[in-house]
Design a protein around this motif. Sequence first.
Motif, mmCIF file in Angstrom:
data_model
loop_
_atom_site.group_PDB
_atom_site.id
_atom_site.type_symbol
_atom_site.label_atom_id
_atom_site.label_comp_id
_atom_site.label_asym_id
_atom_site.label_seq_id
_atom_site.Cartn_x
_atom_site.Cartn_y
_atom_site.Cartn_z
ATOM 1 N N ALA A 1 1.615 2.864 -3.383
ATOM 2 C CA ALA A 1 0.393 3.456 -3.952
ATOM 3 C C ALA A 1 0.125 4.824 -3.342
ATOM 4 C CB ALA A 1 -0.796 2.518 -3.714
ATOM 5 N N ILE B 1 -5.619 -2.095 -4.822
ATOM 6 C CA ILE B 1 -5.372 -0.656 -4.690
ATOM 7 C C ILE B 1 -6.631 0.146 -5.021
ATOM 8 C CG2 ILE B 1 -4.098 1.284 -5.651
ATOM 9 C CD1 ILE B 1 -2.546 -0.422 -3.647
ATOM 10 N N VAL B 2 -7.296 -0.218 -6.127
ATOM 11 C CA VAL B 2 -8.503 0.513 -6.528
ATOM 12 C C VAL B 2 -9.611 0.338 -5.500
ATOM 13 C CG1 VAL B 2 -10.300 0.704 -8.291
ATOM 14 C CG2 VAL B 2 -7.907 0.376 -8.965
ATOM 15 N N THR C 1 -11.347 -8.699 -10.104
ATOM 16 C CA THR C 1 -10.220 -9.217 -10.876
ATOM 17 C C THR C 1 -10.598 -9.443 -12.332
ATOM 18 O OG1 THR C 1 -9.446 -10.319 -8.864
ATOM 19 C CG2 THR C 1 -8.464 -11.030 -10.944
ATOM 20 N N ILE D 1 -10.199 -6.180 -14.403
ATOM 21 C CA ILE D 1 -8.817 -5.848 -14.756
ATOM 22 C C ILE D 1 -8.287 -6.806 -15.811
ATOM 23 C CG2 ILE D 1 -6.474 -5.627 -13.865
ATOM 24 C CD1 ILE D 1 -8.306 -3.393 -13.028
ATOM 25 N N GLN E 1 0.813 -1.202 0.000
ATOM 26 C CA GLN E 1 0.000 0.000 0.000
ATOM 27 C C GLN E 1 0.852 1.260 0.000
ATOM 28 O OE1 GLN E 1 -2.352 1.135 3.536
ATOM 29 N NE2 GLN E 1 -4.157 0.931 2.240
ATOM 30 N N LEU F 1 0.173 -8.885 -10.401
ATOM 31 C CA LEU F 1 0.011 -7.463 -10.679
ATOM 32 C C LEU F 1 -1.459 -7.103 -10.830
ATOM 33 C CD1 LEU F 1 1.262 -4.721 -11.250
ATOM 34 C CD2 LEU F 1 1.500 -5.389 -13.651
ATOM 35 N N VAL F 2 -2.240 -7.985 -11.454
ATOM 36 C CA VAL F 2 -3.672 -7.738 -11.597
ATOM 37 C C VAL F 2 -4.338 -7.637 -10.230
ATOM 38 C CG1 VAL F 2 -5.856 -8.732 -12.398
ATOM 39 C CG2 VAL F 2 -3.843 -8.797 -13.872
ATOM 40 N N GLN F 3 -4.007 -8.555 -9.329
ATOM 41 C CA GLN F 3 -4.590 -8.546 -8.000
ATOM 42 C C GLN F 3 -4.153 -7.305 -7.222
ATOM 43 O OE1 GLN F 3 -6.921 -10.779 -6.951
ATOM 44 N NE2 GLN F 3 -7.151 -9.352 -5.244
ATOM 45 N N TYR F 4 -2.908 -6.877 -7.439
ATOM 46 C CA TYR F 4 -2.411 -5.666 -6.765
ATOM 47 C C TYR F 4 -3.200 -4.441 -7.198
ATOM 48 C CZ TYR F 4 0.775 -1.886 -5.491
ATOM 49 O OH TYR F 4 1.318 -0.734 -4.984
ATOM 50 N N VAL F 5 -3.450 -4.302 -8.503
ATOM 51 C CA VAL F 5 -4.223 -3.177 -9.010
ATOM 52 C C VAL F 5 -5.650 -3.219 -8.465
ATOM 53 C CG1 VAL F 5 -5.158 -2.100 -11.092
ATOM 54 C CG2 VAL F 5 -2.823 -2.985 -11.088
ATOM 55 N N VAL F 6 -6.234 -4.403 -8.410
ATOM 56 C CA VAL F 6 -7.591 -4.547 -7.878
ATOM 57 C C VAL F 6 -7.646 -4.111 -6.420
ATOM 58 C CG1 VAL F 6 -9.386 -6.212 -7.280
ATOM 59 C CG2 VAL F 6 -8.246 -6.357 -9.497
#
Length: 333
Positions: A104, A206-207, A183, A186, A101, A199-204
């Motif tokens: 971000a 964060i959003v 997920t 994304i 986190q 990386l997909v899970q990280y973006v999810v």
Amino acid sequence: MNSEAKIKSAKPQAKKRRRAALDSKKSRAGWAFIMPFALIFLAVYLPILFTSAQYSFHELVKVTGGYDLDFVGFDNFNYALFSDAKFTETLVTGVQTLIFQIPAIVIFSLFMAVLLNQEMPGRTLFRAIFFVPVIISTGIMETVNAADVFGGYAQGGAEAVTDPTGDNGSGSTGSQAAEIISTMDIQALFMNMKIGQGLVQYVVDIVNNIYDIVNKAGVQMLIFLAGLQGISPAIYESCTVDGATAWETFWKITFPMISPMILVNAIYTVIDAFTSDGNSVMRYISTVSTNSAIPNSTTVAQAMYWMYFLFVVLIIVVIAAICSAFVFYQRRD
């Protein structure tokens, strides 16, 4: 000729002496600025730290008229690491979440600072709006906010209140129904790109956690704004004359010039995230200190606090070492 040479050599020396005097004056002003905190730390916080460290190596023994300390060495630390599996699990999970986190928060605050540094109508109002969450998330307002639907209690139900580790490490306990994206969204967006699942899970994450990120990015945004406004406009004018694009100007001028602020904000974000009341590790240790079912719960909790503190210090050292590799300090000769 000799006199002229002496005059020429004396000018740089006089300039160096003036610069040294100015640096000395700034140094004294800096010490005067931090002196109140240093005195309070020595008079108040240092004795508390000493007592806490002393408790972590002892156990409380009830005697006539109160309690006495009995030295037990590293028994409290061994219990926390090897007997209390929940502490290790909470520590690892909380630290992993916060480590992901922190970038971000720093990136978001830098992005918003760059936007709010542009010439536009209502710029001051927008700056105030983005700083409002910092005021709301302090003191009694933090408690009120935590009881609201945005804080997660209304979404998480009774389980969110009773389980100290039911959040994501930052105080949020929202349910799956409160997710902004999933997920699958994304993956559909990056369908033609070779993006890993991690990386997909990280973006999810964060959003879906954008509310907490905005709340914790206000101070960092102001620090970045101060750094951006300290850059001379003449430098940007020179870049424009040379035909540099906005992208090139950011990476060649803006980013290096505010790199010291990135280091400051990274360290500040680490300390703020790892010491907040909503931190899952801090909340769990607080429950341990009042749990009568755990032997020597008070001293065991102090050992947990010190292990957590040393872990945070280690992370700060690693982040400072990484950021120091690209920090640029402008020389004012």
